[in-house]
Design a protein around this motif. Sequence first.
Motif, PDB file in Angstrom:
ATOM      1  N   ALA A 128      -4.156  -5.010   8.474  1.00  0.00           N
ATOM      2  CA  ALA A 128      -3.410  -5.197   9.715  1.00  0.00           C
ATOM      3  C   ALA A 128      -3.037  -3.856  10.348  1.00  0.00           C
ATOM      4  O   ALA A 128      -3.137  -3.686  11.574  1.00  0.00           O
ATOM      5  N   TYR A 131      -6.230  -2.303  11.856  1.00  0.00           N
ATOM      6  CA  TYR A 131      -6.702  -3.056  13.015  1.00  0.00           C
ATOM      7  C   TYR A 131      -5.778  -2.859  14.219  1.00  0.00           C
ATOM      8  O   TYR A 131      -6.238  -2.830  15.365  1.00  0.00           O
ATOM      9  N   PHE A 154     -12.514  -8.947  14.374  1.00  0.00           N
ATOM     10  CA  PHE A 154     -12.209 -10.378  14.455  1.00  0.00           C
ATOM     11  C   PHE A 154     -13.198 -11.222  13.652  1.00  0.00           C
ATOM     12  O   PHE A 154     -14.334 -10.796  13.397  1.00  0.00           O
ATOM     13  N   THR A 212      -0.173 -13.587   7.597  1.00  0.00           N
ATOM     14  CA  THR A 212       0.425 -13.162   8.860  1.00  0.00           C
ATOM     15  C   THR A 212       1.191 -11.882   8.585  1.00  0.00           C
ATOM     16  O   THR A 212       2.050 -11.851   7.702  1.00  0.00           O
ATOM     17  N   LEU A 241      -0.352  -9.924  13.552  1.00  0.00           N
ATOM     18  CA  LEU A 241      -1.765 -10.270  13.388  1.00  0.00           C
ATOM     19  C   LEU A 241      -1.916 -11.442  12.420  1.00  0.00           C
ATOM     20  O   LEU A 241      -1.352 -11.425  11.309  1.00  0.00           O
ATOM     21  N   GLN A 242      -2.658 -12.452  12.858  1.00  0.00           N
ATOM     22  CA  GLN A 242      -3.033 -13.581  12.008  1.00  0.00           C
ATOM     23  C   GLN A 242      -4.382 -13.242  11.380  1.00  0.00           C
ATOM     24  O   GLN A 242      -5.377 -13.079  12.088  1.00  0.00           O
ATOM     25  N   LEU A 243      -4.403 -13.116  10.053  1.00  0.00           N
ATOM     26  CA  LEU A 243      -5.614 -12.706   9.348  1.00  0.00           C
ATOM     27  C   LEU A 243      -6.220 -13.866   8.565  1.00  0.00           C
ATOM     28  O   LEU A 243      -5.502 -14.774   8.119  1.00  0.00           O
ATOM     29  N   TRP A 250     -10.594  -9.005   4.970  1.00  0.00           N
ATOM     30  CA  TRP A 250      -9.620  -9.548   5.909  1.00  0.00           C
ATOM     31  C   TRP A 250     -10.082  -9.286   7.328  1.00  0.00           C
ATOM     32  O   TRP A 250     -10.452  -8.168   7.666  1.00  0.00           O
ATOM     33  N   LYS A 251     -10.070 -10.345   8.158  1.00  0.00           N
ATOM     34  CA  LYS A 251     -10.420 -10.225   9.570  1.00  0.00           C
ATOM     35  C   LYS A 251      -9.334 -10.893  10.410  1.00  0.00           C
ATOM     36  O   LYS A 251      -8.591 -11.752   9.936  1.00  0.00           O
ATOM     37  N   VAL A 252      -9.265 -10.508  11.687  1.00  0.00           N
ATOM     38  CA  VAL A 252      -8.224 -11.019  12.583  1.00  0.00           C
ATOM     39  C   VAL A 252      -8.682 -12.315  13.239  1.00  0.00           C
ATOM     40  O   VAL A 252      -9.796 -12.407  13.765  1.00  0.00           O
ATOM     41  N   ASP A 253      -7.806 -13.314  13.212  1.00  0.00           N
ATOM     42  CA  ASP A 253      -8.045 -14.561  13.927  1.00  0.00           C
ATOM     43  C   ASP A 253      -7.399 -14.503  15.315  1.00  0.00           C
ATOM     44  O   ASP A 253      -7.978 -14.930  16.306  1.00  0.00           O
ATOM     45  N   PHE A 255      -3.831 -12.272  17.594  1.00  0.00           N
ATOM     46  CA  PHE A 255      -2.750 -11.293  17.505  1.00  0.00           C
ATOM     47  C   PHE A 255      -1.858 -11.394  18.733  1.00  0.00           C
ATOM     48  O   PHE A 255      -2.255 -11.934  19.779  1.00  0.00           O
TER      49      PHE A 255
END
Length: 290
Positions: A128, A131, A154, A212, A241-243, A250-253, A255
């Motif tokens: 997080a 990113y 993402f 989160t 950030l919602q991961l 870990w990737k972002v879904d 933010f």
Amino acid sequence: MSPGDEHDYRGMDQGGRTDDPYSTLGGTRQTRTRLPDGDTATPHTRRPARSSRSLVTVIGIVVLLIAAIAFANRGGGNSDDEASGNGKKPGAAGPAPTGATGTKPVQGKNGTIASGFAHDEQGAQSAAANYAVALVSADILKPDRRAGIVRQIFIAERAGELETKFNQAYGQEFLDKVGLDQNGNAAEGMTYVSRTAPVGTKVTAYSASSATVDVWCTGVFGTAGVSSTNPVSSDWFTMTLQLQWTSEDWKVDSFAQKEGPAPVNTDRTASNADEIAKAVEEYGGFTYAR
């Protein structure tokens, strides 16, 4: 062992002269000297000089005590929590404060962005933080760099949709407002600055498949140059950030961003445009870790 533990050395020599005010760990060192014309009822006394052997003994004990206290302070953590990266003290309530764990935060890089984060809370926080830096960087304003950044950060299911939204948000109207051309470059003699530094991270929700994370950030933003109408200034904000854990990383879904918390501004004299531009060129960024 507690740093506040004390030892009563008077009991180490039960048969000794513990009533003697000059008794030491090495035994009694009292010397009585009678002056030629002194009164035998009130003898004159002096504190004896300690031998070098006694001094070495005392110094040795002090060194051992200091070493014991340092060891006790260092070893106060919970091994299970340290191994999991939580960093919480036994019995502590609420989330653990951000602090260095000593664990390697990331295994590699995908371009200029860190990747290969650990599958735990520490890894989610490290992801997080890194990113957040990329999402508020100067490169995200460059169309030729934006697509690569979005696809690195993402999840695959959201990359295409979010790339379209970023293109709309950072269109020519926005670029004109901050003094950049259609390629996201500043005018000749100008330097656009967008540099973010995470101050701390906090996990507000976690499971093996999602997390989160709040990232508290500060940064400098604006255009450095003599005739700039958008001078470089500092800002404080928090990014949430919602991961998701996908493809072993870990990737972002999604933010979101909000202002603050911000400290009181100081009266420090602002640097001129040339100094700011030079700093941006000479000082590189970091890979951030929990």
